[in-house]
Design a protein around this motif. Structure first.
Motif, PDB file in Angstrom:
ATOM      1  N   ALA A 290      -5.241  33.958 -56.685  1.00 57.61           N
ATOM      2  CA  ALA A 290      -6.570  33.424 -56.364  1.00 57.61           C
ATOM      3  C   ALA A 290      -6.503  31.933 -56.078  1.00 57.61           C
ATOM      4  O   ALA A 290      -7.175  31.425 -55.169  1.00 57.61           O
ATOM      5  CB  ALA A 290      -7.530  33.700 -57.525  1.00 57.61           C
TER       6      ALA A 290
ATOM      7  N   ASP B  90     -12.717  40.109 -59.306  1.00 53.87           N
ATOM      8  CA  ASP B  90     -13.045  38.724 -58.966  1.00 53.87           C
ATOM      9  C   ASP B  90     -12.007  38.107 -58.029  1.00 53.87           C
ATOM     10  O   ASP B  90     -12.342  37.253 -57.198  1.00 53.87           O
ATOM     11  CB  ASP B  90     -13.186  37.898 -60.245  1.00 53.87           C
ATOM     12  CG  ASP B  90     -14.456  38.234 -61.009  1.00 53.87           C
ATOM     13  OD1 ASP B  90     -15.373  38.815 -60.391  1.00 53.87           O
ATOM     14  OD2 ASP B  90     -14.542  37.933 -62.203  1.00 53.87           O
ATOM     15  N   LEU B  91     -10.756  38.519 -58.155  1.00 49.18           N
ATOM     16  CA  LEU B  91      -9.742  38.091 -57.188  1.00 49.18           C
ATOM     17  C   LEU B  91     -10.167  38.498 -55.778  1.00 49.18           C
ATOM     18  O   LEU B  91     -10.040  37.713 -54.823  1.00 49.18           O
ATOM     19  CB  LEU B  91      -8.394  38.714 -57.536  1.00 49.18           C
ATOM     20  CG  LEU B  91      -7.294  38.622 -56.470  1.00 49.18           C
ATOM     21  CD1 LEU B  91      -6.936  37.167 -56.180  1.00 49.18           C
ATOM     22  CD2 LEU B  91      -6.057  39.409 -56.900  1.00 49.18           C
TER      23      LEU B  91
ATOM     24  N   ALA C 271      -9.305  41.672 -61.352  1.00 51.16           N
ATOM     25  CA  ALA C 271      -8.953  42.106 -59.998  1.00 51.16           C
ATOM     26  C   ALA C 271     -10.187  42.090 -59.097  1.00 51.16           C
ATOM     27  O   ALA C 271     -10.113  41.698 -57.919  1.00 51.16           O
ATOM     28  CB  ALA C 271      -8.328  43.493 -60.032  1.00 51.16           C
TER      29      ALA C 271
ATOM     30  N   SER D  78      -5.090  31.077 -52.633  1.00 51.63           N
ATOM     31  CA  SER D  78      -6.101  31.437 -51.644  1.00 51.63           C
ATOM     32  C   SER D  78      -7.177  30.351 -51.571  1.00 51.63           C
ATOM     33  O   SER D  78      -7.568  29.899 -50.483  1.00 51.63           O
ATOM     34  CB  SER D  78      -6.727  32.784 -51.994  1.00 51.63           C
ATOM     35  OG  SER D  78      -7.800  33.098 -51.131  1.00 51.63           O
TER      36      SER D  78
ATOM     37  N   ILE E 146      -2.718  37.013 -61.525  1.00 49.58           N
ATOM     38  CA  ILE E 146      -3.963  37.101 -60.752  1.00 49.58           C
ATOM     39  C   ILE E 146      -4.540  35.720 -60.428  1.00 49.58           C
ATOM     40  O   ILE E 146      -4.876  35.439 -59.266  1.00 49.58           O
ATOM     41  CB  ILE E 146      -4.985  38.002 -61.481  1.00 49.58           C
ATOM     42  CG1 ILE E 146      -4.546  39.463 -61.383  1.00 49.58           C
ATOM     43  CG2 ILE E 146      -6.381  37.822 -60.901  1.00 49.58           C
ATOM     44  CD1 ILE E 146      -5.408  40.420 -62.184  1.00 49.58           C
ATOM     45  N   PRO E 147      -4.678  34.800 -61.410  1.00 56.80           N
ATOM     46  CA  PRO E 147      -5.194  33.476 -61.047  1.00 56.80           C
ATOM     47  C   PRO E 147      -4.277  32.716 -60.097  1.00 56.80           C
ATOM     48  O   PRO E 147      -4.749  31.872 -59.329  1.00 56.80           O
ATOM     49  CB  PRO E 147      -5.290  32.750 -62.398  1.00 56.80           C
ATOM     50  CG  PRO E 147      -5.262  33.812 -63.432  1.00 56.80           C
ATOM     51  CD  PRO E 147      -4.465  34.935 -62.860  1.00 56.80           C
TER      52      PRO E 147
ATOM     53  N   ALA F 280      -4.561  39.906 -49.376  1.00 56.95           N
ATOM     54  CA  ALA F 280      -4.147  38.511 -49.513  1.00 56.95           C
ATOM     55  C   ALA F 280      -3.196  38.116 -48.386  1.00 56.95           C
ATOM     56  O   ALA F 280      -3.303  37.014 -47.819  1.00 56.95           O
ATOM     57  CB  ALA F 280      -3.481  38.285 -50.864  1.00 56.95           C
TER      58      ALA F 280
ATOM     59  N   LEU G 135     -11.052  32.805 -63.707  1.00 54.62           N
ATOM     60  CA  LEU G 135      -9.884  33.673 -63.838  1.00 54.62           C
ATOM     61  C   LEU G 135      -8.811  33.011 -64.697  1.00 54.62           C
ATOM     62  O   LEU G 135      -8.171  33.665 -65.526  1.00 54.62           O
ATOM     63  CB  LEU G 135      -9.324  33.996 -62.458  1.00 54.62           C
ATOM     64  CG  LEU G 135     -10.139  34.970 -61.608  1.00 54.62           C
ATOM     65  CD1 LEU G 135      -9.599  35.009 -60.179  1.00 54.62           C
ATOM     66  CD2 LEU G 135     -10.135  36.367 -62.219  1.00 54.62           C
TER      67      LEU G 135
ATOM     68  N   VAL H 137     -11.859  30.815 -59.491  1.00 57.41           N
ATOM     69  CA  VAL H 137     -10.462  30.554 -59.878  1.00 57.41           C
ATOM     70  C   VAL H 137     -10.406  29.981 -61.288  1.00 57.41           C
ATOM     71  O   VAL H 137      -9.570  30.380 -62.105  1.00 57.41           O
ATOM     72  CB  VAL H 137      -9.792  29.612 -58.870  1.00 57.41           C
ATOM     73  CG1 VAL H 137      -8.430  29.137 -59.382  1.00 57.41           C
ATOM     74  CG2 VAL H 137      -9.617  30.316 -57.532  1.00 57.41           C
TER      75      VAL H 137
END
Length: 643
Positions: free
Chosen positions: A421, A507-508, A505, A424, A417-418, A233, A469, A466
């Protein structure tokens, strides 16, 4: 691979990951001596007919009933004795009736990690298991047998009863297992490995299936994956910053010393190192041209005609500079791609605060999980060396199987986590939107014939992930459902929590891959556009450069002389610049992307390229360019022992 020596005290996350990926284990002799003392102590108490819950008594409402020597029905005429004592019957029944999980089998790395964790905690010598049973469990792991453990069935207290029963039932010759990827009955798996089924003794069923091994194993593997994704990231963000010719003041060490959250300070330092050497970051605003669609008349040389864009600026006349005179003594009066402001949008400027907060959430989870790796999590607990008069003081029922410490730590990570994401995806969206991408083409494609979509739909995919998530981020730990007829009236649901985090994780990583894929295209365009302006200026033809500037007066208008002078100043400044380039590490990462995925000069099928970008992140192919602060969590430690 070298063996990882387990002693119940020093297992690390890195070592567990190594075992999960195939390393064998060896059992510490000193720890085994403690295991034997506890098992001998229990055997002596049973011989003395001491009532010990789950050992010489039944469970739950049967806790006041001392087990006899054999089943009552064995005394009936014509009865066929089972051949097992009631003590063994109790432990076997505990396994075979609890192996009731459903769903797809857990991945092999998770199951191997579960086995390793269970062996390590039993080596603490407080569970009552015999040495030979523990050795059989280690042999099962080292032989490559992977018990089939369906994913769904644990409430996280009393530990992971059902999943661990699926592990233990293979040790008894039941259930199913994978051997070299082939699914087969557990008895056949043991036979292929040259192993014999185990006969359980006092408390061994409880020792094998009572603990937090699934949630701990899944959580450790999720944290390992997140370690790599946090670094990815930061790298994705740095590439995006360079693509924007962003401002670095927001990452200044003195700035972050005023609000020294550890993750925030760390990310700011990472960004400074990743962007070191960049001649795009902090570039004067007026040197950055904005995109214009290519036309046949855009360029006057054959080499320049190959470009997929045109470039341009607006000139700010003197009568529009009122109140900003000092500004235009520092910056030339041309508006190109970069706005004349000292700060970028939050998705760029606040990267340390957002990425850093996610790092802090992961670090908190690591602290919790590192404690759990060398903890005893079954029940009851055996203290054979304790100086006590009554057996109740040496065999104590407690609640170490309750997974709430892990569950709450994972809830924190799950919510983070979301967030990572989302920021990003916001950077990706900013790159493709011509109203926010600081002069790059819309959707990062020349599109001179109005037929091309470029990277438009890449952002759709990121947005969909996103959203997915975010909808999965609800903490499982806040919703307890009582079990065991309300005897277990508050459970952690920590196993669901860690299982969710591991899948989230993955999917992130896909969102970060989409940002890197998009940022690489934007970076190419930004570098090519600024260098095209530089190349034009180095020809020494201010008139050619002036043709790229809108708003200048015609040759017979007042002010034409001032306009020409200012264009000549812009021309000289551009010509004096070295070729523009990103930071050194960003450039290395960009080169890796370009080895797998070419620049998008016109629309083509992108499905294979998106898949390639996802693989680059999933395989860690980009992490090799990272500087010294990147230490892979799966790296060996010494000779396979904890430091």
């Amino acid at each position: 691979m070298k063996s990882i020596r387990l002693d119940g005290r020093s297992l690390t996350r890195a070592q567990l990951v190594m075992v999960a990926h195939g390393a064998p284990v060896a059992l510490d002799d000193t720890a085994l001596a403690g295991v034997a003392r506890a098992a001998d102590f229990l055997a002596e108490q049973v011989r003395r007919e001491e009532p010990i819950y789950g050992v010489s008594t039944g469970f739950g409402s049967n806790a006041d009933r001392l087990l006899g020597a054999r089943p009552l029905r064995d005394d009936l005429p014509g009865a066929t004795p089972s051949g097992r004592s009631l003590h063994e019957e109790l432990q076997v029944n505990l396994i075979v009736t609890h192996a009731v999980c459903v769903g797809e089998p857990l991945p092999a790395d998770v199951v191997r990690a579960m086995l390793c964790i269970r062996i390590n905690t039993l080596l603490k010598g407080h569970s009552g298991i015999r040495v030979q049973t523990l050795q059989a469990l280690a042999a099962l792991l080292n032989s490559g047998i992977v018990p089939v453990v369906p994913a769904l069935g644990s409430v996280g207290a009393s530990g992971d009863l059902a999943p661990l029963s699926h592990l233990a039932i293979v040790l008894l010759g039941g259930g199913e297992a994978f051997v070299d990827g082939e699914r087969m009955p557990g008895a056949e798996a043991l036979k292929r490995a040259g192993l014999e089924p185990v006969t359980l003794s006092y408390k061994e069923g409880l020792a094998l299936n009572n603990g937090t091994a699934q949630m701990l194993a899944t959580g450790v593997l999720a944290l390992q994956k997140l370690d790599a994704l946090l670094d990815t990231a930061d790298l994705a963000a740095a590439m995006t910053i360079d693509a924007f010719a962003g401002r670095l003041g927001a990452f200044d060490p003195e700035v972050h010393a005023l609000r020294p959250h550890p993750g925030q300070v760390e990310v700011a330092a990472h960004l400074r190192e990743l962007l070191a050497g960049s001649t795009l970051a902090d570039i004067p605003y007026h040197l950055v041209p904005r995109f214009r669609p290519w036309l046949p008349s855009s360029w006057d040389t054959a080499e320049a005609q190959a470009l997929r864009f045109d470039i341009g600026w607006d000139w700010v006349p003197s009568d529009q500079r009122h109140g900003r005179e000092k500004f235009y003594t520092r910056f030339r009066p041309f508006r190109g791609g970069k706005k004349h402001q000292p700060q970028d949008s939050y998705s760029l400027r606040c990267i340390p605060q957002v990425h850093g907060a996610v790092r802090d959430a992961v670090e908190q989870a690591k602290r919790v999980f590192e404690i759990e790796l060398n903890a005893v999590t079954d029940n009851p607990l055996v203290f054979p060396d304790r100086d006590a008069e009554h057996v109740e003081e040496k065999v104590i029922s407690a609640g170490h199987f309750h997974g709430m410490p892990l569950a709450l730590a994972m809830s924190y990570v799950k919510a983070a986590i979301p967030v990572l994401a989302s920021i990003s995806e916001r950077r990706l969206n900013k790159l493709v939107d011509p109203s926010t991408n600081d002069g790059l083409p819309g959707f990062l494609i020349g599109n001179e014939d109005a037929t091309e979509s470029g990277y438009m739909i890449v952002q759709y995919t990121a947005a969909a992930i996103v959203n997915d998530l975010a909808t999965r981020a609800h903490p499982a730990s806040v919703y307890s459902i009582p079990t065991s007829a309300n005897a277990e009236d508050h459970v952690s649901m920590g196993t669901n929590e860690t299982r969710h985090v591991l899948s989230m994780a993955e999917d992130l990583g896909k969102v970060l891959a989409l940002e890197i894929y998009t940022a690489a295209q934007a970076l190419d365009l930004r570098v090519d556009m600024i260098n095209a302006a530089r190349d034009l200026a180095r020809r020494g033809d201010a008139e050619a450069l002036a043709a790229k500037v809108q708003g200048g007066p015609a040759s017979d208008r007042p002010g034409r002389g001032a306009f020409v002078d200012e264009v000549e100043g812009l021309c000289a400044e551009l010509a004096a610049c070295e070729p523009f380039h990103p930071g050194g590490i960003v450039a290395e990462a960009h080169a890796i992307v370009r080895e797998a995925i070419p620049f998008l000069d016109r629309d083509r099928a992108l499905d294979g390229e998106v898949a390639a970008a996802v693989r680059l992140v999933a395989d860690g192919a980009l992490l090799g360019v990272l500087p010294r602060w990147r230490v892979p969590t799966s790296s060996p430690v010494g000779e396979g022992r904890a430091p």
